[in-house]
Design a protein around this motif. Sequence first.
Motif, PDB file in Angstrom:
ATOM      1  N   ARG A 197       0.831  -1.201   0.000  1.00 47.93           N
ATOM      2  CA  ARG A 197       0.000   0.000   0.000  1.00 47.93           C
ATOM      3  C   ARG A 197       0.870   1.258   0.000  1.00 47.93           C
ATOM      4  O   ARG A 197       1.854   1.345   0.734  1.00 47.93           O
ATOM      5  N   PRO A 198       0.500   2.247  -0.784  1.00 47.11           N
ATOM      6  CA  PRO A 198       1.327   3.456  -0.902  1.00 47.11           C
ATOM      7  C   PRO A 198       1.606   4.154   0.417  1.00 47.11           C
ATOM      8  O   PRO A 198       2.672   4.717   0.621  1.00 47.11           O
ATOM      9  N   GLY A 199       0.656   4.122   1.346  1.00 48.14           N
ATOM     10  CA  GLY A 199       0.842   4.842   2.598  1.00 48.14           C
ATOM     11  C   GLY A 199       1.508   4.038   3.698  1.00 48.14           C
ATOM     12  O   GLY A 199       1.668   4.548   4.820  1.00 48.14           O
ATOM     13  N   TYR A 200       1.927   2.807   3.397  1.00 47.56           N
ATOM     14  CA  TYR A 200       2.494   1.975   4.450  1.00 47.56           C
ATOM     15  C   TYR A 200       3.842   2.525   4.916  1.00 47.56           C
ATOM     16  O   TYR A 200       4.737   2.803   4.115  1.00 47.56           O
ATOM     17  N   VAL A 201       4.000   2.655   6.236  1.00 49.73           N
ATOM     18  CA  VAL A 201       5.246   3.121   6.856  1.00 49.73           C
ATOM     19  C   VAL A 201       5.819   1.972   7.679  1.00 49.73           C
ATOM     20  O   VAL A 201       5.168   1.476   8.599  1.00 49.73           O
ATOM     21  N   PRO A 202       7.021   1.511   7.377  1.00 50.76           N
ATOM     22  CA  PRO A 202       7.568   0.339   8.076  1.00 50.76           C
ATOM     23  C   PRO A 202       7.992   0.634   9.512  1.00 50.76           C
ATOM     24  O   PRO A 202       8.593   1.664   9.800  1.00 50.76           O
ATOM     25  N   ARG A 224       9.155  -1.924  -1.222  1.00 59.91           N
ATOM     26  CA  ARG A 224       7.844  -2.544  -1.408  1.00 59.91           C
ATOM     27  C   ARG A 224       7.984  -3.867  -2.144  1.00 59.91           C
ATOM     28  O   ARG A 224       8.960  -4.093  -2.860  1.00 59.91           O
ATOM     29  N   PRO A 225       7.016  -4.760  -1.956  1.00 58.82           N
ATOM     30  CA  PRO A 225       7.090  -6.067  -2.599  1.00 58.82           C
ATOM     31  C   PRO A 225       7.200  -5.968  -4.111  1.00 58.82           C
ATOM     32  O   PRO A 225       6.663  -5.036  -4.725  1.00 58.82           O
ATOM     33  N   ALA A 226       7.919  -6.891  -4.701  1.00 57.98           N
ATOM     34  CA  ALA A 226       8.040  -6.929  -6.156  1.00 57.98           C
ATOM     35  C   ALA A 226       6.658  -6.995  -6.772  1.00 57.98           C
ATOM     36  O   ALA A 226       5.793  -7.748  -6.324  1.00 57.98           O
ATOM     37  N   GLY A 227       6.469  -6.201  -7.802  1.00 55.04           N
ATOM     38  CA  GLY A 227       5.172  -6.192  -8.473  1.00 55.04           C
ATOM     39  C   GLY A 227       4.222  -5.136  -7.950  1.00 55.04           C
ATOM     40  O   GLY A 227       3.163  -4.910  -8.529  1.00 55.04           O
ATOM     41  N   ALA A 228       4.586  -4.503  -6.830  1.00 55.25           N
ATOM     42  CA  ALA A 228       3.732  -3.478  -6.281  1.00 55.25           C
ATOM     43  C   ALA A 228       3.764  -2.247  -7.175  1.00 55.25           C
ATOM     44  O   ALA A 228       4.744  -1.957  -7.832  1.00 55.25           O
ATOM     45  N   GLN A 229       2.638  -1.521  -7.188  1.00 57.04           N
ATOM     46  CA  GLN A 229       2.593  -0.296  -7.996  1.00 57.04           C
ATOM     47  C   GLN A 229       3.656   0.668  -7.507  1.00 57.04           C
ATOM     48  O   GLN A 229       3.838   0.899  -6.321  1.00 57.04           O
ATOM     49  N   GLY A 230       4.429   1.199  -8.377  1.00 55.84           N
ATOM     50  CA  GLY A 230       5.534   2.064  -8.021  1.00 55.84           C
ATOM     51  C   GLY A 230       6.864   1.435  -8.410  1.00 55.84           C
ATOM     52  O   GLY A 230       7.838   2.118  -8.686  1.00 55.84           O
ATOM     53  N   GLU A 231       6.902   0.087  -8.455  1.00 55.55           N
ATOM     54  CA  GLU A 231       8.116  -0.588  -8.889  1.00 55.55           C
ATOM     55  C   GLU A 231       8.353  -0.365 -10.374  1.00 55.55           C
ATOM     56  O   GLU A 231       9.449  -0.565 -10.865  1.00 55.55           O
ATOM     57  N   LEU A 232       7.279   0.042 -11.091  1.00 55.65           N
ATOM     58  CA  LEU A 232       7.391   0.213 -12.536  1.00 55.65           C
ATOM     59  C   LEU A 232       8.034   1.547 -12.900  1.00 55.65           C
ATOM     60  O   LEU A 232       8.397   1.761 -14.050  1.00 55.65           O
ATOM     61  N   PHE A 233       8.145   2.449 -11.907  1.00 62.42           N
ATOM     62  CA  PHE A 233       8.607   3.803 -12.220  1.00 62.42           C
ATOM     63  C   PHE A 233      10.012   4.040 -11.716  1.00 62.42           C
ATOM     64  O   PHE A 233      10.437   3.452 -10.763  1.00 62.42           O
TER      65      PHE A 233
END
Length: 356
Positions: A121-126, A347-356
């Motif tokens: 999720r975009p807003g996830y903070v570890p 973020r996990p592989a395949g998550a939105q954002g990994e493409l950019f």
Amino acid sequence: MATNRAVRGATRNDVPTRFGLAQREADGDWLDALEAIDGAPAPVRTSVTVENARTIIARNQSPDVPFDRSINPYRGCEHGCIYCFARPSHAYHDLSPGIDFETRLFAKPGAAELLRAELARPGYVPRPIAFGTNTDPYQPIEGEWRITRACIEILAECRHPITITTKSDRVLRDLDLIAPMAAQRLAAVMISVTTLDPKVAMTLESRAPHPEKRLKAIAALATAGVPVFVSLSPVIPAITDHEIEHILERAAEAGARAAFFMPVRLPHEVAPLFRAWLDAHYPDRAGKVMAIVQSLRGGRDNDPNFFTRMQGQGPWAELLRTRFAKACRKYGLESERIALRTDLFRRPAGAQGELF
């Protein structure tokens, strides 16, 4: 005495719940179809039900604990620790916090994929995710279901920090994942050792691994470079408190970095279960034990209040704290907290954002 594989921790299943649910007797469809042997009841078999959870990361706002999120791959726990504060949660399923808690388990096989989705999720903070805060992530059914391992695989892939609390040497199976994470300051493990006496352990924690196996697990983790701690929680007055110094000595020899303890807590249905356990196994001192417990808990079986519920109060609590602190100093186990890294998270592989 029955073997460790046959014995259960709770001595009853008919404990009343807060919700007025139907009480269950120790009979019916969940008993093995075996004849009683030498007058002993037939062993109770373990059943596992799949739980299709919607989320897997549980959030916590308690001021008494050092984490704000956790993962519990299982509900119920076959270890059968009589003091387990998670027992009352079984009442929410219309099941008994007694023997049902140890025998009617729930597994969440979709946990890893739920975790992957939540981390993406975009807003996830570890922040560190704690395993073993409710039921043990390495209880016996983990050997077959491998849900804990599947979750750790996701967290290792994402370089996400974790802490693990367990009383099982089964954690060593996952050293191939945990040790590399520890090398990046992403993992720490706490092993629970409440007694070194196998006779006490057999009834106190009926299906948990032998205390010596836990000490060997501490040594193996330390050798592998994993920050490892020992927990003496809970300390039970007049049952295990005389072992504080010896447990700490053995844990230090095995390679533990620091230690923690908590006096026994008896929330909700745990109190009558614990009293029944005392009557069955320690009738000679049951009254003494409960008198000390109540002195620790403001005159009640349990103190539910924040800040005091984990510490205890009164002279007995102060004596336990003094002994514990003195032994920790002697054996080099004074409180140390590992600052796990969060800046390595991806973020996990395949998550939105990994493409950019």
